[in-house]
Design a protein around this motif. Structure first.
Motif, PDB file in Angstrom:
ATOM      1  N   TRP A 103       2.638  17.108   7.526  1.00  0.00           N
ATOM      2  CA  TRP A 103       2.751  15.611   6.531  1.00  0.00           C
ATOM      3  C   TRP A 103       2.300  16.415   5.041  1.00  0.00           C
ATOM      4  N   GLN A 104       0.596  16.479   4.704  1.00  0.00           N
ATOM      5  CA  GLN A 104       0.179  16.752   4.403  1.00  0.00           C
ATOM      6  C   GLN A 104       0.645  18.206   2.965  1.00  0.00           C
ATOM      7  N   MET A 105       0.263  19.232   4.618  1.00  0.00           N
ATOM      8  CA  MET A 105       0.477  20.293   4.043  1.00  0.00           C
ATOM      9  C   MET A 105       1.664  20.575   3.605  1.00  0.00           C
ATOM     10  N   GLY A 106       2.953  20.439   3.688  1.00  0.00           N
ATOM     11  CA  GLY A 106       3.548  20.130   3.614  1.00  0.00           C
ATOM     12  C   GLY A 106       4.806  19.879   3.446  1.00  0.00           C
ATOM     13  N   GLY A 107       4.227  18.142   2.749  1.00  0.00           N
ATOM     14  CA  GLY A 107       5.069  17.767   1.597  1.00  0.00           C
ATOM     15  C   GLY A 107       3.819  17.171   0.171  1.00  0.00           C
ATOM     16  N   LEU A 108       3.079  15.887   0.731  1.00  0.00           N
ATOM     17  CA  LEU A 108       1.625  15.331   0.101  1.00  0.00           C
ATOM     18  C   LEU A 108       1.574  16.828  -1.215  1.00  0.00           C
ATOM     19  N   GLY A 109       1.368  17.904  -0.442  1.00  0.00           N
ATOM     20  CA  GLY A 109       0.034  18.684  -1.583  1.00  0.00           C
ATOM     21  C   GLY A 109       0.791  19.539  -2.269  1.00  0.00           C
ATOM     22  N   ALA A 138       5.633   9.310  -6.450  1.00  0.00           N
ATOM     23  CA  ALA A 138       5.701   8.075  -5.946  1.00  0.00           C
ATOM     24  C   ALA A 138       6.030   7.550  -4.469  1.00  0.00           C
ATOM     25  N   ARG A 139       6.847   8.004  -4.270  1.00  0.00           N
ATOM     26  CA  ARG A 139       7.762   8.510  -2.820  1.00  0.00           C
ATOM     27  C   ARG A 139       7.171   8.014  -1.791  1.00  0.00           C
ATOM     28  N   LEU A 140       6.433   9.634  -1.784  1.00  0.00           N
ATOM     29  CA  LEU A 140       5.205   9.799  -0.872  1.00  0.00           C
ATOM     30  C   LEU A 140       3.836   8.774  -0.657  1.00  0.00           C
ATOM     31  N   ASP A 178       0.021   4.540 -10.640  1.00  0.00           N
ATOM     32  CA  ASP A 178      -1.152   3.237 -10.701  1.00  0.00           C
ATOM     33  C   ASP A 178      -1.519   2.793  -9.557  1.00  0.00           C
ATOM     34  N   LEU A 179      -2.530   2.894  -8.400  1.00  0.00           N
ATOM     35  CA  LEU A 179      -3.513   2.397  -7.374  1.00  0.00           C
ATOM     36  C   LEU A 179      -2.772   1.214  -7.087  1.00  0.00           C
ATOM     37  N   ASN A 180      -2.570   0.457  -8.021  1.00  0.00           N
ATOM     38  CA  ASN A 180      -2.039  -1.412  -7.743  1.00  0.00           C
ATOM     39  C   ASN A 180      -0.735  -1.180  -7.486  1.00  0.00           C
ATOM     40  N   ASP A 181       0.016  -0.194  -7.582  1.00  0.00           N
ATOM     41  CA  ASP A 181       0.852  -0.447  -7.199  1.00  0.00           C
ATOM     42  C   ASP A 181       1.326   0.141  -5.850  1.00  0.00           C
ATOM     43  N   PHE A 182      -0.084   0.069  -5.032  1.00  0.00           N
ATOM     44  CA  PHE A 182       0.079   0.480  -3.535  1.00  0.00           C
ATOM     45  C   PHE A 182      -0.764   0.232  -3.490  1.00  0.00           C
ATOM     46  N   PRO A 183      -1.474  -1.497  -2.987  1.00  0.00           N
ATOM     47  CA  PRO A 183      -2.868  -1.868  -2.666  1.00  0.00           C
ATOM     48  C   PRO A 183      -3.056  -1.373  -0.979  1.00  0.00           C
ATOM     49  N   HIS A 184      -2.122  -1.276  -0.315  1.00  0.00           N
ATOM     50  CA  HIS A 184      -2.850  -0.258   1.456  1.00  0.00           C
ATOM     51  C   HIS A 184      -3.601   0.753   0.560  1.00  0.00           C
ATOM     52  N   LEU A 185      -2.885   1.538  -0.207  1.00  0.00           N
ATOM     53  CA  LEU A 185      -3.705   2.769  -0.361  1.00  0.00           C
ATOM     54  C   LEU A 185      -4.759   2.949  -0.825  1.00  0.00           C
ATOM     55  N   GLN A 186      -4.708   1.597  -2.081  1.00  0.00           N
ATOM     56  CA  GLN A 186      -5.938   1.840  -2.487  1.00  0.00           C
ATOM     57  C   GLN A 186      -7.006   1.564  -1.813  1.00  0.00           C
ATOM     58  N   ARG A 187      -6.856   0.162  -0.802  1.00  0.00           N
ATOM     59  CA  ARG A 187      -8.220  -0.046  -0.100  1.00  0.00           C
ATOM     60  C   ARG A 187      -8.417   1.508   0.426  1.00  0.00           C
ATOM     61  N   TRP A 188      -7.749   2.045   1.580  1.00  0.00           N
ATOM     62  CA  TRP A 188      -8.024   3.170   1.803  1.00  0.00           C
ATOM     63  C   TRP A 188      -8.222   4.534   1.356  1.00  0.00           C
TER      64      TRP A 188
END
Length: 228
Positions: A103-109, A138-140, A178-188
């Motif tokens: 998913w990272q290789m094909g999408g996020l990156g 933002a979607r990813l 803004d990572l504040n918009d994604f709290p679980h991602l921010q914690r990780w």
């Protein structure tokens, strides 16, 4: 044992993070992509797509001639299998990690790479393109945030999937996020940033490229195959 051909990009950081985490001896060979080192014949023998990172394993499992690899996802999987670390041996655990690695290789990156290009590097500011890739970023981020809502890491235990994703989240401000918009991602993100091996990998980058600066027009032409 491992020769790493590297520059200080998200894909390059993936491999130094793994090598530091797994405590694997390695030698860094800087490939300055702004100066065109990726087009040198000796590098193309290892990485025919003229992209970093690439590795040469001088002591592959089972012996024999050195093994060279390009593509960061393939390198992470190879190193995980070689060392027996950060990739579960059971079918379900392994599948979970590899699907998120892909998913990272094909999408996020690729999508975040386009965000970087149109927001920061393109010679012409194209509002449609910038808006398109900022929204897709933002979607990813949202997909990743949801995935992390009920687990510490992307695929259970800390793995090569996390190592692949983290460096692409580091420049989140550049990506219009803004990572504040994604709290679980921010914690990780904060958890991984605090890992000693991750800090060491980024400290290593500073010895290679101590003062990163914006690419010049000539470097952009080289990197992005623009008309001269």
């Amino acid at each position: 044992m491992i020769d790493l051909y590297y520059w200080t990009t998200p894909n390059g950081h993936k491999i130094t993070i793994f090598l530091e985490e797994a405590n694997v001896p390695y030698t860094l060979h800087p490939v300055n992509i702004g100066q065109g080192d990726q087009f040198k014949p000796e590098f193309l023998k290892i990485s025919p797509n003229n992209r970093i990172p690439a590795i040469v394993d001088q002591a592959p499992t089972g012996g024999g001639a050195p093994i060279s690899l390009f593509e960061s996802g393939a390198i992470l999987q190879y190193l995980a299998e070689k060392t027996g670390q950060f990739l579960p041996p059971d079918l379900r655990g392994r599948t979970e990690v590899l699907q998120w690695l892909n998913w990272q290789m094909g999408g996020l990156g690729p999508m975040l790479g386009q965000n970087h290009h149109f927001s920061g590097y393109a010679p012409e500011k194209i509002p449609y393109a910038i808006n398109r890739y900022v929204k897709e970023t933002a979607r990813l981020y949202g997909v990743l945030n949801q995935r992390l809502a009920d687990r510490d890491y992307v695929a259970g235990d800390y793995s090569i999937a996390d190592m692949a994703m983290y460096p692409w989240i580091v420049p989140h401000a550049m990506q219009g996020q803004d990572l504040n918009d994604f709290p679980h991602l921010q914690r990780w993100f904060e958890t991984i940033a605090a890992r000693p091996a991750v800090r060491q990998a980024y400290d290593q980058a500073k010895t290679i490229n101590p003062a990163p600066k914006a690419f010049s027009d000539e470097e952009k032409k080289l990197l992005f195959n623009l008309e001269k």
